[in-house]
Design a protein around this motif. Structure first.
Motif, short mmCIF file in Angstrom:
data_model
loop_
_atom_site.label_atom_id
_atom_site.label_comp_id
_atom_site.label_asym_id
_atom_site.label_seq_id
_atom_site.Cartn_x
_atom_site.Cartn_y
_atom_site.Cartn_z
N PHE A 295 -45.01 29.68 -2.99
CA PHE A 295 -44.74 29.76 -1.56
C PHE A 295 -43.47 28.96 -1.25
O PHE A 295 -43.26 27.87 -1.78
CB PHE A 295 -45.91 29.20 -0.77
N THR A 296 -42.64 29.50 -0.37
CA THR A 296 -41.38 28.83 -0.04
C THR A 296 -41.19 28.79 1.47
O THR A 296 -41.76 29.59 2.22
CB THR A 296 -40.17 29.57 -0.65
N VAL A 297 -40.38 27.83 1.91
CA VAL A 297 -39.97 27.74 3.31
C VAL A 297 -38.45 27.62 3.38
O VAL A 297 -37.91 27.07 4.32
CB VAL A 297 -40.63 26.52 4.00
N ASP A 298 -37.80 28.16 2.36
CA ASP A 298 -36.34 28.08 2.28
C ASP A 298 -35.75 29.38 2.81
O ASP A 298 -36.11 30.46 2.35
CB ASP A 298 -35.89 27.84 0.84
N CYS A 299 -34.85 29.29 3.78
CA CYS A 299 -34.25 30.48 4.34
C CYS A 299 -32.94 30.11 5.02
O CYS A 299 -32.63 28.94 5.21
CB CYS A 299 -35.19 31.14 5.36
N GLU A 300 -32.19 31.12 5.36
CA GLU A 300 -31.00 30.94 6.19
C GLU A 300 -31.47 31.03 7.64
O GLU A 300 -31.94 32.07 8.09
CB GLU A 300 -29.98 32.04 5.91
N PRO A 301 -31.39 29.92 8.39
CA PRO A 301 -31.91 29.94 9.77
C PRO A 301 -31.33 31.09 10.58
O PRO A 301 -30.14 31.40 10.47
CB PRO A 301 -31.49 28.58 10.33
N SER A 302 -32.16 31.73 11.35
CA SER A 302 -31.71 32.84 12.19
C SER A 302 -30.83 32.33 13.31
O SER A 302 -30.67 31.11 13.51
CB SER A 302 -32.92 33.57 12.76
N GLU A 303 -30.25 33.26 14.07
CA GLU A 303 -29.38 32.88 15.19
C GLU A 303 -30.13 32.04 16.21
O GLU A 303 -29.52 31.30 16.98
CB GLU A 303 -28.81 34.14 15.85
N LEU A 304 -31.43 32.18 16.21
CA LEU A 304 -32.25 31.40 17.15
C LEU A 304 -32.11 29.90 16.92
O LEU A 304 -32.28 29.10 17.85
CB LEU A 304 -33.71 31.82 16.99
N PHE A 305 -31.76 29.52 15.69
CA PHE A 305 -31.69 28.11 15.33
C PHE A 305 -30.28 27.73 14.85
O PHE A 305 -30.11 26.91 13.96
CB PHE A 305 -32.72 27.80 14.24
N GLN A 306 -29.27 28.34 15.47
CA GLN A 306 -27.88 28.00 15.21
C GLN A 306 -27.20 27.66 16.52
O GLN A 306 -27.37 28.38 17.52
CB GLN A 306 -27.15 29.16 14.52
N LEU A 307 -26.45 26.56 16.54
CA LEU A 307 -25.82 26.09 17.77
C LEU A 307 -24.86 27.13 18.32
O LEU A 307 -24.08 27.74 17.58
CB LEU A 307 -25.08 24.78 17.51
N GLN A 308 -24.92 27.33 19.64
CA GLN A 308 -24.03 28.26 20.32
C GLN A 308 -23.53 27.62 21.61
O GLN A 308 -24.16 26.71 22.16
CB GLN A 308 -24.75 29.58 20.62
N ASP A 309 -22.37 28.10 22.08
CA ASP A 309 -21.79 27.60 23.33
C ASP A 309 -22.36 28.38 24.51
O ASP A 309 -22.39 29.62 24.50
CB ASP A 309 -20.27 27.74 23.31
N TYR A 310 -22.79 27.64 25.53
CA TYR A 310 -23.30 28.23 26.76
C TYR A 310 -22.50 27.70 27.94
O TYR A 310 -22.26 26.49 28.04
CB TYR A 310 -24.78 27.91 26.95
N GLY A 311 -22.06 28.60 28.81
CA GLY A 311 -21.33 28.19 30.00
C GLY A 311 -22.24 27.59 31.05
O GLY A 311 -23.35 28.10 31.28
N LEU A 312 -21.80 26.52 31.67
CA LEU A 312 -22.60 25.87 32.70
C LEU A 312 -22.30 26.48 34.07
O LEU A 312 -21.18 26.93 34.33
CB LEU A 312 -22.29 24.38 32.74
N PRO A 313 -23.28 26.51 34.96
CA PRO A 313 -23.04 26.97 36.34
C PRO A 313 -22.02 26.07 37.03
O PRO A 313 -21.87 24.89 36.66
CB PRO A 313 -24.43 26.86 36.99
N PRO A 314 -21.29 26.60 38.03
CA PRO A 314 -20.27 25.79 38.72
C PRO A 314 -20.79 24.47 39.27
O PRO A 314 -20.07 23.46 39.26
CB PRO A 314 -19.81 26.73 39.84
N VAL A 315 -22.03 24.47 39.75
CA VAL A 315 -22.58 23.23 40.32
C VAL A 315 -22.67 22.14 39.25
O VAL A 315 -22.26 20.99 39.47
CB VAL A 315 -23.98 23.50 40.93
#
Length: 380
Positions: free
Chosen positions: A235-255
């Motif tokens: 049994f293994t838990v080794d994988c290439e993390p999906s996009e769900l667990f990779q840092l991404q840039d998100y734009g903040l609201p103007p406020v």
């Protein structure tokens, strides 16, 4: 070169140790879930015995535990076949059990059903059917939702730890806010619950969920699902993390941009999903506790049991957790889980050679029609 080699060896060693620790933790969590399930079942069934004074009904205590065994056999068998198909197909006894699993499960349940009918006693029919229904409702509430917890666990430890932690955080913070600021009663079923505690617990849990998700998303052994590696036979838990667990840039609201001075922020996409998990734990999770409170008031008992001194029974601590586990499983199935190529391949390998060849020709024709096959051949 030696320094680089040593560094790489240390990295591989640390990764191996981390995976071993995770698998050890997994082997601990699964028995714990089963033990909690059995204890919760015992507490609710015991209440039924005392309420309906059914201690002397023939075979009923035995039948209750027999039905628990049947349902667990069915669910655990389904889980093993679903997640470890390659391992099951390799071993002849497991392959036979897997092939006829549902028939065997039905036969076991039918045996218990016939035993119940044969145990019916004159003047106690209504009482016996009360307890028959009580047992099945308990199985539906406890065993089914325990099975969903295990499914969440196999999707990745993060889907197990974050929801549980959010429920615990909400319980603590709602108590703290209610203790210091509580003035307005929330619901009659729980007179000590207040709106101030409910709202304060909500915002505290949202923040906690985002922070905990950020920490855990950076470790592969928390985010990788458990899989059986056919090559290494382990049994293994080794994988290439999906996009769900990779840092991404998100734009903040103007406020928020005007307040913080930032235009973007780096987040893991899972942190966005953690807001939904935290919100459910804060808004709908407490209703599991309210349901349990109503149940106890209906039968005029204070706690499900006295297993934990000062805190009642195990069911008193897990009433919200079961509801949360069901939501997480539905959330994963609805918004997260997609087609799994490895499981499709496992199913294909179990087919007869002529069936595999038929699927191969159908897939080849489909790719050729789409114009993808020539491109793939040139790339090869």
């Amino acid at each position: 070169w030696l320094i680089a080699a040593n560094t790489q060896d240390e990295f591989l060693l640390s990764k191996t140790v981390a995976c071993c620790c995770f698998l050890l933790l997994l082997s601990v969590c699964l028995p714990q879930v089963l033990c909690v399930q059995i204890k919760c079942f015992h507490e609710i069934i015991t209440i039924g015995y005392s309420v309906y004074h059914s201690y002397h009904l023939p075979w009923f205590r035995t039948l209750s535990w027999y039905f628990l065994l049947c349902v667990n056999y069915f669910f655990y068998g389904e889980t093993v076949t679903d997640y470890f198909f390659t391992l099951v197909q390799r071993e002849e006894p497991l392959r036979i059990l897997s092939k006829y699993h549902r028939f065997i499960s039905f036969a076991l349940y039918l045996t218990g059903f016939c035993m119940f009918v044969l145990s019916l006693v004159k003047k106690h029919y209504r009482l016996q059917f009360y307890m028959f229904g009580w047992t099945h409702v308990t199985l539906l509430i406890v065993v089914t939702q325990s099975h969903l917890i295990i499914h969440n666990l196999f999707e990745g430890m993060i889907w197990f730890i974050v929801p549980i932690s959010c429920v615990i955080c909400n319980d603590i913070m709602a108590y703290m806010f209610g203790f210091f600021f509580g003035r307005t009663p929330l619901i009659k079923l729980s007179p000590k619950k207040t709106w101030e505690g409910f709202i304060g617990g909500f915002f505290a849990t949202i923040v906690f969920g985002i922070l905990l998700s950020y920490v855990m998303s950076g470790y592969s052994y928390f985010v990788c699902p458990v899989e059986f590696n056919n090559d290494s036979n382990s049994f293994t838990v080794d994988c290439e993390p999906s996009e769900l667990f990779q840092l991404q840039d998100y734009g903040l609201p103007p406020v928020l941009q005007s307040i913080t001075g930032w235009t973007t922020v780096k987040l893991y996409p899972f942190q966005i999903h953690s807001i939904a998990l935290s919100a459910f734990a804060s808004i709908m999770g407490p209703f599991g506790g309210f349901f349990a409170s109503g149940f106890k008031r209906a039968f005029k008992i204070k706690d499900f049991a006295n297993t934990i001194p000062g805190h009642g029974g195990i069911m008193d601590r897990f009433d919200c957790q079961y509801l949360m586990a069901t939501f997480v499983n539905v959330y994963i199935a609805s918004f997260i889980r997609g087609p799994n190529p490895s499981k499709v391949i496992q199913q294909l390998l179990a087919l007869r050679p002529d069936q595999q060849l038929h699927i191969f020709n159908s897939l080849k024709a489909h790719l050729t029609e789409k114009g993808l096959l020539p491109a793939l051949e040139e790339a090869a």
